[in-house]
Design a protein around this motif. Sequence first.
Motif, short mmCIF file in Angstrom:
data_model
loop_
_atom_site.label_atom_id
_atom_site.label_comp_id
_atom_site.label_asym_id
_atom_site.label_seq_id
_atom_site.Cartn_x
_atom_site.Cartn_y
_atom_site.Cartn_z
N GLY A 178 -0.39 -5.90 -31.60
CA GLY A 178 0.42 -5.07 -30.73
C GLY A 178 -0.32 -3.81 -30.29
O GLY A 178 -1.48 -3.58 -30.66
N ASP A 179 0.36 -3.00 -29.51
CA ASP A 179 -0.26 -1.77 -28.99
C ASP A 179 -0.50 -0.74 -30.08
O ASP A 179 -1.46 0.04 -30.00
CB ASP A 179 0.63 -1.18 -27.90
N ASP A 180 0.37 -0.67 -31.07
CA ASP A 180 0.26 0.30 -32.17
C ASP A 180 0.45 -0.41 -33.50
O ASP A 180 1.53 -0.34 -34.09
CB ASP A 180 1.31 1.41 -32.02
N PRO A 181 -0.55 -1.12 -33.99
CA PRO A 181 -0.38 -1.83 -35.26
C PRO A 181 0.11 -0.90 -36.36
O PRO A 181 -0.36 0.23 -36.50
CB PRO A 181 -1.78 -2.36 -35.55
N TRP A 182 1.07 -1.38 -37.12
CA TRP A 182 1.75 -0.51 -38.08
C TRP A 182 0.85 -0.07 -39.23
O TRP A 182 1.10 0.98 -39.83
CB TRP A 182 2.95 -1.26 -38.66
N LEU A 183 -0.17 -0.84 -39.54
CA LEU A 183 -1.00 -0.52 -40.70
C LEU A 183 -1.57 0.89 -40.60
O LEU A 183 -1.66 1.62 -41.60
CB LEU A 183 -2.13 -1.53 -40.85
N ASP A 184 -1.94 1.30 -39.40
CA ASP A 184 -2.51 2.64 -39.21
C ASP A 184 -1.65 3.51 -38.28
O ASP A 184 -2.13 4.50 -37.74
CB ASP A 184 -3.92 2.53 -38.62
N TYR A 185 -0.39 3.14 -38.14
CA TYR A 185 0.48 3.86 -37.21
C TYR A 185 0.57 5.35 -37.55
O TYR A 185 0.57 6.21 -36.68
CB TYR A 185 1.87 3.22 -37.21
N HIS A 186 0.64 5.65 -38.85
CA HIS A 186 0.78 7.05 -39.26
C HIS A 186 -0.42 7.89 -38.84
O HIS A 186 -0.30 9.09 -38.59
CB HIS A 186 0.97 7.15 -40.78
N LYS A 187 -1.58 7.22 -38.70
CA LYS A 187 -2.78 7.98 -38.33
C LYS A 187 -2.73 8.48 -36.88
O LYS A 187 -3.45 9.41 -36.53
CB LYS A 187 -4.02 7.12 -38.54
N SER A 188 -1.87 7.88 -36.07
CA SER A 188 -1.77 8.31 -34.67
C SER A 188 -1.06 9.65 -34.55
O SER A 188 -1.03 10.25 -33.46
CB SER A 188 -1.03 7.25 -33.85
N ILE A 189 -0.50 10.14 -35.65
CA ILE A 189 0.23 11.42 -35.62
C ILE A 189 -0.49 12.51 -36.41
O ILE A 189 -0.25 13.69 -36.18
CB ILE A 189 1.65 11.25 -36.19
N THR A 190 -1.36 12.12 -37.33
CA THR A 190 -1.93 13.12 -38.24
C THR A 190 -2.77 14.18 -37.51
O THR A 190 -2.81 15.33 -37.94
CB THR A 190 -2.77 12.46 -39.34
N GLY A 191 -3.42 13.81 -36.42
CA GLY A 191 -4.20 14.80 -35.69
C GLY A 191 -3.32 15.90 -35.13
O GLY A 191 -3.67 17.09 -35.19
N SER A 192 -2.17 15.52 -34.58
CA SER A 192 -1.24 16.52 -34.03
C SER A 192 -0.72 17.43 -35.13
O SER A 192 -0.64 18.65 -34.96
CB SER A 192 -0.07 15.81 -33.34
N ILE A 193 -0.37 16.83 -36.27
CA ILE A 193 0.16 17.63 -37.37
C ILE A 193 -0.90 18.56 -37.93
O ILE A 193 -0.62 19.73 -38.24
CB ILE A 193 0.71 16.71 -38.46
N ALA A 194 -2.11 18.06 -38.07
CA ALA A 194 -3.20 18.90 -38.58
C ALA A 194 -3.37 20.14 -37.72
O ALA A 194 -3.59 21.25 -38.23
CB ALA A 194 -4.50 18.11 -38.63
N GLY A 195 -3.25 19.98 -36.40
CA GLY A 195 -3.35 21.13 -35.51
C GLY A 195 -2.25 22.14 -35.73
O GLY A 195 -2.47 23.36 -35.64
#
Length: 427
Positions: A73-90
């Motif tokens: 799929g477009d956003d495989p769940w295995l690493d889905y959380h990683k798509s947000i960590t950059g925003s949170i880190a900022g």
Amino acid sequence: MNYQNDLAFARRQDEQDSLKNFRSRFLIPQHNGEDAVYLCGNSLGLQPVSAQQYLADQLNTWKNLAVEGWFQGDDPWLDYHKSITGSIAGLVGAQENEVTIMNSLTVNLHLLMVSFYKPDNKRFKILMEGGAFPSDQYAMESQVRFHGLDPKDTIIEIFPRDGEVTLRTEDILKTIDENKEELALVLFGGINYYTGQFFDLKAITDATHAAGAYAGFDLAHAAGNVPLQLHDWGADFACWCSYKYMNSGPGGISGIFVHEKHFADKELNRFAGWWGYRRDKQFLMAPGFDPEVGAAGWQISTSPIPLLALFKASMAIFDDAGGLDTLRQKSIHLTGYLEFLIQGINKEQGEVIYKIITPADPVARGCQLSVVCKRNAKAIFNYLAQNGVIGDWREPDVIRLSPVPLYNTFEDVYQAARLMADALKAV
């Protein structure tokens, strides 16, 4: 900014606001067919318009791919959380590998204390703010008892001086120094939930490390609200909820920060789970826990994709707004305008009916103003609610009002203050 107690002034500020279009990206509660004045982001942020679509996308993946959604799929769940960590880190001033998303706030607080509260015969005490949110108090009490210690002898609470409402940084630092031989951990809130005071986290961290202890923070009321620099400040750990200023939905998923200096420390205890195992060998199912490098190594259970989807909807808005540097300037002006209008009401009354107990210095506060009502407090709060102002009540006489820069306006603030003045005549 030269504030004016005038609707036309408020509307001019809104028209000139570079962030004005972001309000339309949230769903505003309705009151009598019009937008309510929602000033309760300190308790629950508003729903992004996009949240339903983000959630629907993942429900569709589940429907169409079922278990293969973890890998396809477009956003495989295995690493889905990683798509947000950059925003949170900022938002929290961290390196991306120093943050991860998991569990809920108090669960994370317990898990981090497993690693960073290691009492021994010499160092066993915890220093915390007096009057911290009850969850923090309960967590620390139970952790202390788990180690066979008595909270009365172990937990040091520091309260404001007599006649004062907020803590002085000098008193916090002095207390740390006075207990430096026995301190194991200093664990503070970033912003006190009741008073709205934003603590000097860098100074607290520096003093704590000078005393030989760990420094950790509960950022429930700070994350997404005020600028944070957890990495540069050297904080050892932190955790936060995401459903207040980060708008992830009621009971939304939490996040943690662990400073990179602890990644290679094999002496840190942790409660382990398969989701925190090193990703490159995770599916070998080998015995013996080998953690993923970084904060992700503190993960235990499988990521809840629906909760992450709701969170991702909000993080996309933060990214588009340019992060907290831009939002912070508007926040200072919005809260400053509310303060100005409340002080004007007191001046008209010839006495302080609405006493603001949040620090006046913008550096020492975020969005929130905590207001003590010295006359008919609950009746005034109810009057505001009946007239479309949604704030937050705290016993015995405090109303918390928090203009959030992503979706609140100067007109919101003006109308709230107008109704606060009207309430003095109506109740």
